[in-house]
Write a protein that holds these residues in place. Structure first.
Motif, PDB file in Angstrom:
ATOM      1  N   PHE A   1       0.822  -1.215   0.000  1.00  0.00           N
ATOM      2  CA  PHE A   1       0.000   0.000   0.000  1.00  0.00           C
ATOM      3  C   PHE A   1       0.856   1.265   0.000  1.00  0.00           C
ATOM      4  O   PHE A   1       0.392   2.333  -0.391  1.00  0.00           O
ATOM      5  CB  PHE A   1      -0.932  -0.020   1.222  1.00  0.00           C
TER       6      PHE A   1
ATOM      7  N   ASN B   1      -8.001  -5.382  -8.593  1.00  0.00           N
ATOM      8  CA  ASN B   1      -7.351  -5.099  -7.322  1.00  0.00           C
ATOM      9  C   ASN B   1      -6.014  -5.828  -7.232  1.00  0.00           C
ATOM     10  O   ASN B   1      -5.448  -5.935  -6.138  1.00  0.00           O
ATOM     11  CB  ASN B   1      -8.224  -5.553  -6.142  1.00  0.00           C
TER      12      ASN B   1
ATOM     13  N   ARG C   1      -2.761  -5.742  -9.646  1.00  0.00           N
ATOM     14  CA  ARG C   1      -1.684  -4.772  -9.822  1.00  0.00           C
ATOM     15  C   ARG C   1      -1.977  -3.935 -11.067  1.00  0.00           C
ATOM     16  O   ARG C   1      -2.425  -4.455 -12.096  1.00  0.00           O
ATOM     17  CB  ARG C   1      -0.322  -5.464  -9.975  1.00  0.00           C
TER      18      ARG C   1
ATOM     19  N   ASP D   1      -8.144  -0.598  -7.137  1.00  0.00           N
ATOM     20  CA  ASP D   1      -7.413   0.262  -6.201  1.00  0.00           C
ATOM     21  C   ASP D   1      -5.913   0.186  -6.428  1.00  0.00           C
ATOM     22  O   ASP D   1      -5.143   0.652  -5.594  1.00  0.00           O
ATOM     23  CB  ASP D   1      -7.767  -0.100  -4.755  1.00  0.00           C
ATOM     24  N   VAL D   2      -5.522  -0.384  -7.567  1.00  0.00           N
ATOM     25  CA  VAL D   2      -4.093  -0.502  -7.869  1.00  0.00           C
ATOM     26  C   VAL D   2      -3.770   0.317  -9.118  1.00  0.00           C
ATOM     27  O   VAL D   2      -4.537   0.355 -10.074  1.00  0.00           O
ATOM     28  CB  VAL D   2      -3.684  -1.979  -8.063  1.00  0.00           C
ATOM     29  N   TRP D   3      -2.613   0.965  -9.071  1.00  0.00           N
ATOM     30  CA  TRP D   3      -2.202   1.899 -10.101  1.00  0.00           C
ATOM     31  C   TRP D   3      -0.764   1.613 -10.506  1.00  0.00           C
ATOM     32  O   TRP D   3      -0.041   0.909  -9.811  1.00  0.00           O
ATOM     33  CB  TRP D   3      -2.287   3.331  -9.580  1.00  0.00           C
TER      34      TRP D   3
ATOM     35  N   GLN E   1       2.536   3.821  -8.119  1.00  0.00           N
ATOM     36  CA  GLN E   1       1.863   4.176  -6.875  1.00  0.00           C
ATOM     37  C   GLN E   1       2.821   4.935  -5.968  1.00  0.00           C
ATOM     38  O   GLN E   1       3.966   4.516  -5.826  1.00  0.00           O
ATOM     39  CB  GLN E   1       1.357   2.912  -6.149  1.00  0.00           C
TER      40      GLN E   1
ATOM     41  N   HIS F   1      -4.958   2.620  -3.046  1.00  0.00           N
ATOM     42  CA  HIS F   1      -4.750   1.197  -2.756  1.00  0.00           C
ATOM     43  C   HIS F   1      -5.181   0.891  -1.319  1.00  0.00           C
ATOM     44  O   HIS F   1      -4.411   1.015  -0.375  1.00  0.00           O
ATOM     45  CB  HIS F   1      -3.270   0.848  -2.951  1.00  0.00           C
TER      46      HIS F   1
ATOM     47  N   SER G   1      -7.806  -1.890  -0.583  1.00  0.00           N
ATOM     48  CA  SER G   1      -8.625  -3.097  -0.408  1.00  0.00           C
ATOM     49  C   SER G   1      -8.049  -4.069   0.613  1.00  0.00           C
ATOM     50  O   SER G   1      -8.799  -4.710   1.352  1.00  0.00           O
ATOM     51  CB  SER G   1      -8.823  -3.819  -1.744  1.00  0.00           C
TER      52      SER G   1
END
Length: 381
Positions: A101, A285, A287, A311-313, A316, A335, A337
């Protein structure tokens, strides 16, 4: 029985290390250790919940324990650039703890500088912020708290599926903006029942998601390198698909549950996205780098992707000009979850357990190893 199978599978995932690998200590070398933890800042929220353990302020709740054993515990959120706080400690740290995270990117260059480094721990699941090849070549141990937040992520995925299917976000935005236009929401809101949902990857999270989707009476498909146990497959009512590109066009909803490896990096590029069912909904969720960033943004703009949530970028934290922030029909978040309070309690306890085993010279649970004695687990190669 399931745990025994998981442990056996994990043991088989590691072959004998190459004799040419100069392995560092698998267990702790004698003496006091310098342990560095990299976590996001909780700021004013850190004081609001005593179980908010995944923050720099709470530091997994292990500071007193580590210091009572004579070890040094440095905690920071500053991890980027040549002058960051983490960089100052690289040359003499023994253990580095990070999370997915707020990942501390462990490059080959950093590994080369870290002469005392023995152990890299991920508090959570997902160690792709580490150069695993360089770690293996250096003989390092890389481990994570396998299973610690699978429930957290699977529940979050189910939520995102429903948010996209019901076109929830535009309705929420109408309310906070003082608007009322039912037609602008209802024209692309559907029921989940009867839809075909396919998961790309059916490991621990993928299986939990499929189990949670069963009561919705969906058609469930899964693609994975391993076929699940026939009894479980029958209980869930999911159908195994041997060919990813055969499965994907069948799906109304696609959920990504595969780890990021060199084989899955950029897996969903412009060409593959073009072959999906028009208007497909995608939840990721896993990568961000599994997707081609611009291809996803373009497909959302054209309507080829009807909605995208995750929730992944990549990278990050996501920069302010990241195209996913501004593409239509998305339900993206930072991020989050796998870092629920319940998840944090589990991955904090798992990290403490592995550190304790490390100090005592004991092995970790087999399924927690990502790199062991210079060998990368097979699923990450």
């Amino acid at each position: 029985m399931a745990m025994k199978r998981a442990a056996t599978s994990a043991i088989r995932a590691f072959a004998s290390p190459s004799p040419s690998v100069l392995s560092r200590h698998l267990h702790a070398s004698p003496g006091s250790k310098k342990i560095v933890g990299v976590f996001y800042k909780g700021n004013e929220y850190a004081a609001k919940n005593p179980n908010f353990l995944g923050t720099a302020e709470r530091a997994l709740g292990i500071r007193e324990w580590l210091e009572s054993k004579g070890h040094q515990y440095i905690v920071t959120d500053d991890k980027e650039g040549p002058n960051c706080e983490l960089e100052k400690h690289i040359p003499d740290l023994h253990v580095l703890i990070s999370t997915p995270f707020h990942p501390a990117y462990v490059t080959a260059e950093r590994i080369k500088k870290a002469k005392n480094l023995e152990l890299l721990l991920t508090a959570g699941i997902g160690s792709d912020h580490i150069d695993l090849k360089a770690a293996a070549e250096a003989g390092l141990t890389v481990a994570e708290v396998t299973g610690s937040n699978v429930v957290s992520v699977a529940e979050d995925e189910l939520m995102r599926v429903l948010i996209l299917v019901r076109n929830f976000v535009p309705g929420y935005l109408q309310v906070i903006n003082g608007e009322w236009n039912v037609a602008a929401i209802a024209y692309r809101a559907y029921d989940l029942e009867g839809k075909t949902v396919g998961t790309v990857g059916a490991g621990r999270i993928g299986k939990l998601l499929l189990q949670r989707l069963k009561p919705f009476n969906c058609h469930l498909l899964y693609y994975d390198r391993l076929k699940m146990d026939p009894k479980l497959e029958n209980e869930i009512g999911a159908k195994f698909e041997e060919d990813l590109d055969v499965m994907l066009p069948k799906c109304d909803i696609v959920v990504i549950n595969t780890p990021l490896t060199e084989k899955t990096r950029g897996l969903f590029d412009k060409d593959r996205i073009s072959k999906l069912k028009k208007g497909v909904l995608i939840v990721n969720n896993a990568r961000g780098a599994i997707m081609d960033t611009q291809a996803v943004a373009d497909a959302c703009a054209s309507g080829q992707i009807g909605g995208y949530s995750g929730d992944v970028w990549n990278p990050q934290p996501a920069p302010k000009d990241h195209p996913w922030r501004y593409m239509p029909n998305h339900a993206m978040t930072p991020h989050i979850s796998g870092t629920t309070i319940d998840g944090q309690i589990r991955y904090a306890a798992g990290t403490k357990d592995m550190l304790d085993r490390y100090f005592k010279g004991e092995d970790f649970p087999p399924q927690n190893y990502i790199v062991k004695e210079g060998v990368i687990a097979s699923q990450y190669r």
